[in-house]
Design a protein around this motif. Structure first.
Motif, PDB file in Angstrom:
ATOM      1  N   LEU A  44       4.329  -6.797 -20.212  1.00 46.74           N
ATOM      2  CA  LEU A  44       3.832  -6.018 -19.084  1.00 46.74           C
ATOM      3  C   LEU A  44       4.290  -4.575 -19.204  1.00 46.74           C
ATOM      4  CD1 LEU A  44       4.446  -8.428 -16.075  1.00 46.74           C
ATOM      5  CD2 LEU A  44       2.278  -7.920 -17.192  1.00 46.74           C
ATOM      6  N   SER A  45       3.412  -3.650 -18.851  1.00 46.43           N
ATOM      7  CA  SER A  45       3.775  -2.235 -18.849  1.00 46.43           C
ATOM      8  C   SER A  45       4.529  -1.908 -17.562  1.00 46.43           C
ATOM      9  CB  SER A  45       2.511  -1.371 -18.939  1.00 46.43           C
ATOM     10  OG  SER A  45       1.765  -1.462 -17.732  1.00 46.43           O
ATOM     11  N   GLU A  46       5.169  -0.750 -17.553  1.00 46.50           N
ATOM     12  CA  GLU A  46       5.863  -0.296 -16.344  1.00 46.50           C
ATOM     13  C   GLU A  46       4.875  -0.224 -15.171  1.00 46.50           C
ATOM     14  OE1 GLU A  46       9.291   2.040 -16.366  1.00 46.50           O
ATOM     15  OE2 GLU A  46       9.684   0.152 -17.388  1.00 46.50           O
ATOM     16  N   LYS A  47       3.673   0.267 -15.446  1.00 41.37           N
ATOM     17  CA  LYS A  47       2.667   0.369 -14.392  1.00 41.37           C
ATOM     18  C   LYS A  47       2.308  -1.011 -13.856  1.00 41.37           C
ATOM     19  CE  LYS A  47      -1.995   1.714 -13.203  1.00 41.37           C
ATOM     20  NZ  LYS A  47      -3.243   2.345 -13.613  1.00 41.37           N
ATOM     21  N   GLU A  48       2.110  -1.986 -14.732  1.00 44.64           N
ATOM     22  CA  GLU A  48       1.748  -3.326 -14.275  1.00 44.64           C
ATOM     23  C   GLU A  48       2.847  -3.934 -13.409  1.00 44.64           C
ATOM     24  OE1 GLU A  48      -1.093  -5.062 -17.800  1.00 44.64           O
ATOM     25  OE2 GLU A  48       1.018  -4.689 -18.274  1.00 44.64           O
ATOM     26  N   CYS A  49       4.098  -3.762 -13.815  1.00 47.98           N
ATOM     27  CA  CYS A  49       5.210  -4.311 -13.024  1.00 47.98           C
ATOM     28  C   CYS A  49       5.288  -3.641 -11.660  1.00 47.98           C
ATOM     29  CB  CYS A  49       6.525  -4.153 -13.786  1.00 47.98           C
ATOM     30  SG  CYS A  49       6.636  -5.177 -15.273  1.00 47.98           S
ATOM     31  N   LEU A  50       5.161  -2.324 -11.636  1.00 47.87           N
ATOM     32  CA  LEU A  50       5.209  -1.578 -10.379  1.00 47.87           C
ATOM     33  C   LEU A  50       4.038  -1.969  -9.483  1.00 47.87           C
ATOM     34  CD1 LEU A  50       6.623   0.614  -8.731  1.00 47.87           C
ATOM     35  CD2 LEU A  50       5.228   2.303  -9.946  1.00 47.87           C
ATOM     36  N   MET A  51       2.878  -2.042 -10.071  1.00 46.57           N
ATOM     37  CA  MET A  51       1.668  -2.415  -9.345  1.00 46.57           C
ATOM     38  C   MET A  51       1.825  -3.788  -8.691  1.00 46.57           C
ATOM     39  SD  MET A  51      -1.926  -2.507 -11.296  1.00 46.57           S
ATOM     40  CE  MET A  51      -3.117  -3.724 -10.827  1.00 46.57           C
ATOM     41  N   ARG A  52       2.385  -4.737  -9.419  1.00 47.70           N
ATOM     42  CA  ARG A  52       2.561  -6.091  -8.907  1.00 47.70           C
ATOM     43  C   ARG A  52       3.565  -6.106  -7.755  1.00 47.70           C
ATOM     44  NH1 ARG A  52       1.468 -10.486 -11.062  1.00 47.70           N
ATOM     45  NH2 ARG A  52      -0.184 -10.633 -12.573  1.00 47.70           N
ATOM     46  N   ALA A  53       4.651  -5.357  -7.883  1.00 46.81           N
ATOM     47  CA  ALA A  53       5.631  -5.292  -6.792  1.00 46.81           C
ATOM     48  C   ALA A  53       4.979  -4.733  -5.531  1.00 46.81           C
ATOM     49  CB  ALA A  53       6.831  -4.446  -7.201  1.00 46.81           C
ATOM     50  N   MET A  54       4.230  -3.654  -5.686  1.00 47.00           N
ATOM     51  CA  MET A  54       3.597  -3.027  -4.529  1.00 47.00           C
ATOM     52  C   MET A  54       2.528  -3.937  -3.935  1.00 47.00           C
ATOM     53  SD  MET A  54       3.531   1.015  -5.562  1.00 47.00           S
ATOM     54  CE  MET A  54       2.248   0.821  -6.735  1.00 47.00           C
ATOM     55  N   TYR A  55       1.762  -4.605  -4.762  1.00 48.29           N
ATOM     56  CA  TYR A  55       0.691  -5.500  -4.301  1.00 48.29           C
ATOM     57  C   TYR A  55       1.248  -6.667  -3.497  1.00 48.29           C
ATOM     58  CZ  TYR A  55      -3.183  -8.889  -4.836  1.00 48.29           C
ATOM     59  OH  TYR A  55      -4.184  -9.821  -4.627  1.00 48.29           O
ATOM     60  N   PHE A  56       2.227  -7.365  -4.050  1.00 49.64           N
ATOM     61  CA  PHE A  56       2.733  -8.562  -3.380  1.00 49.64           C
ATOM     62  C   PHE A  56       3.697  -8.247  -2.243  1.00 49.64           C
ATOM     63  CE2 PHE A  56       1.375 -10.488  -7.439  1.00 49.64           C
ATOM     64  CZ  PHE A  56       0.497 -11.417  -6.914  1.00 49.64           C
ATOM     65  N   GLU A  57       4.525  -7.230  -2.387  1.00 51.44           N
ATOM     66  CA  GLU A  57       5.531  -6.947  -1.360  1.00 51.44           C
ATOM     67  C   GLU A  57       4.971  -6.227  -0.145  1.00 51.44           C
ATOM     68  OE1 GLU A  57       8.343  -8.220  -1.105  1.00 51.44           O
ATOM     69  OE2 GLU A  57       8.975  -8.747  -3.120  1.00 51.44           O
ATOM     70  N   SER A  58       3.898  -5.473  -0.310  1.00 54.95           N
ATOM     71  CA  SER A  58       3.326  -4.783   0.852  1.00 54.95           C
ATOM     72  C   SER A  58       2.228  -5.607   1.502  1.00 54.95           C
ATOM     73  CB  SER A  58       2.748  -3.434   0.422  1.00 54.95           C
ATOM     74  OG  SER A  58       1.556  -3.643  -0.306  1.00 54.95           O
ATOM     75  N   ASN A  59       2.006  -6.800   0.993  1.00 46.24           N
ATOM     76  CA  ASN A  59       0.934  -7.661   1.493  1.00 46.24           C
ATOM     77  C   ASN A  59      -0.420  -6.960   1.449  1.00 46.24           C
ATOM     78  OD1 ASN A  59       2.703  -9.835   2.137  1.00 46.24           O
ATOM     79  ND2 ASN A  59       3.376  -8.623   3.869  1.00 46.24           N
ATOM     80  N   ARG A  60      -0.557  -6.050   0.487  1.00 41.21           N
ATOM     81  CA  ARG A  60      -1.812  -5.320   0.278  1.00 41.21           C
ATOM     82  C   ARG A  60      -2.258  -4.617   1.556  1.00 41.21           C
ATOM     83  NH1 ARG A  60      -1.073  -9.825  -1.764  1.00 41.21           N
ATOM     84  NH2 ARG A  60      -2.239 -11.197  -0.428  1.00 41.21           N
ATOM     85  N   SER A  61      -1.290  -4.210   2.354  1.00 41.49           N
ATOM     86  CA  SER A  61      -1.585  -3.716   3.700  1.00 41.49           C
ATOM     87  C   SER A  61      -2.117  -2.293   3.750  1.00 41.49           C
ATOM     88  CB  SER A  61      -0.339  -3.813   4.560  1.00 41.49           C
ATOM     89  OG  SER A  61       0.664  -2.994   4.011  1.00 41.49           O
ATOM     90  N   SER A  62      -1.539  -1.409   2.964  1.00 41.02           N
ATOM     91  CA  SER A  62      -1.915  -0.001   3.067  1.00 41.02           C
ATOM     92  C   SER A  62      -1.343   0.787   1.909  1.00 41.02           C
ATOM     93  CB  SER A  62      -1.377   0.593   4.374  1.00 41.02           C
ATOM     94  OG  SER A  62       0.047   0.624   4.340  1.00 41.02           O
ATOM     95  N   ALA A  63      -1.912   1.947   1.685  1.00 40.81           N
ATOM     96  CA  ALA A  63      -1.383   2.846   0.660  1.00 40.81           C
ATOM     97  C   ALA A  63       0.047   3.253   1.022  1.00 40.81           C
ATOM     98  CB  ALA A  63      -2.276   4.075   0.527  1.00 40.81           C
ATOM     99  N   GLU A  64       0.294   3.495   2.309  1.00 40.50           N
ATOM    100  CA  GLU A  64       1.637   3.892   2.746  1.00 40.50           C
ATOM    101  C   GLU A  64       2.658   2.802   2.441  1.00 40.50           C
ATOM    102  OE1 GLU A  64       4.091   5.440   6.646  1.00 40.50           O
ATOM    103  OE2 GLU A  64       2.391   4.095   6.964  1.00 40.50           O
TER     104      GLU A  64
END
Length: 154
Positions: free
Chosen positions: A36-56
């Protein structure tokens, strides 16, 4: 060319073993998070941890990941931070991202990797689900965003 049943069973066992490692995939089978690239890991953390709620919310989670990366107590790369045991959502590096939230997570990961940070997160390196409050005297709440409460520990 003919293969013996034994050879086919060995090959199938190898594919099953490799697919259980999690992370990148080939033909739908997972082959380890080291890919996994750094972007993929970061993207996954943001996707799952923010519940895909918002850009903020995604930006706030991404800021926490980068705050940890900058601290010598944590791994010095994004995938190491996100992959730390019991720190982020279970399966964060292996579960499938299935909706349009993945597009937003990709865009926000690019923003974070370009240096954009959520100003409200400040130096926070921790967060938990919004609505919970812990009365510990070694933490200070700084922000609520994306369904999470962000806090600093002293």
């Amino acid at each position: 060319m003919r293969f013996s049943t034994k050879a086919l069973l060995r090959a199938a066992a190898l594919v099953v073993a490799a697919s259980s490692l999690g992370g990148c995939s080939f033909l739908g089978l997972n082959f380890g998070m080291a890919q996994l690239s750094e972007k993929e890991c970061l993207m996954r953390a943001m996707y799952f941890e923010s519940n895909r709620s918002s850009a903020e919310g995604m930006l706030a989670v991404g800021t926490v990941v980068m705050n940890r990366k900058a601290d010598s107590r944590y791994p010095q790369n994004v995938c190491g931070v996100v992959g730390q045991k019991n720190q982020f959502a279970e399966g964060v590096l292996t579960r499938k991202m299935t909706d349009s939230g993945a597009v937003l997570a990709s865009q926000m990961a690019d923003e974070v990797l370009r240096g954009n940070r959520h100003p409200g997160v400040q130096n926070a390196q921790h967060f938990h689900t919004a609505g919970l409050r812990f009365p510990y005297n070694n933490m200070h709440y700084v922000l609520e965003a994306g369904g999470n409460e962000f806090y600093e520990k002293y």
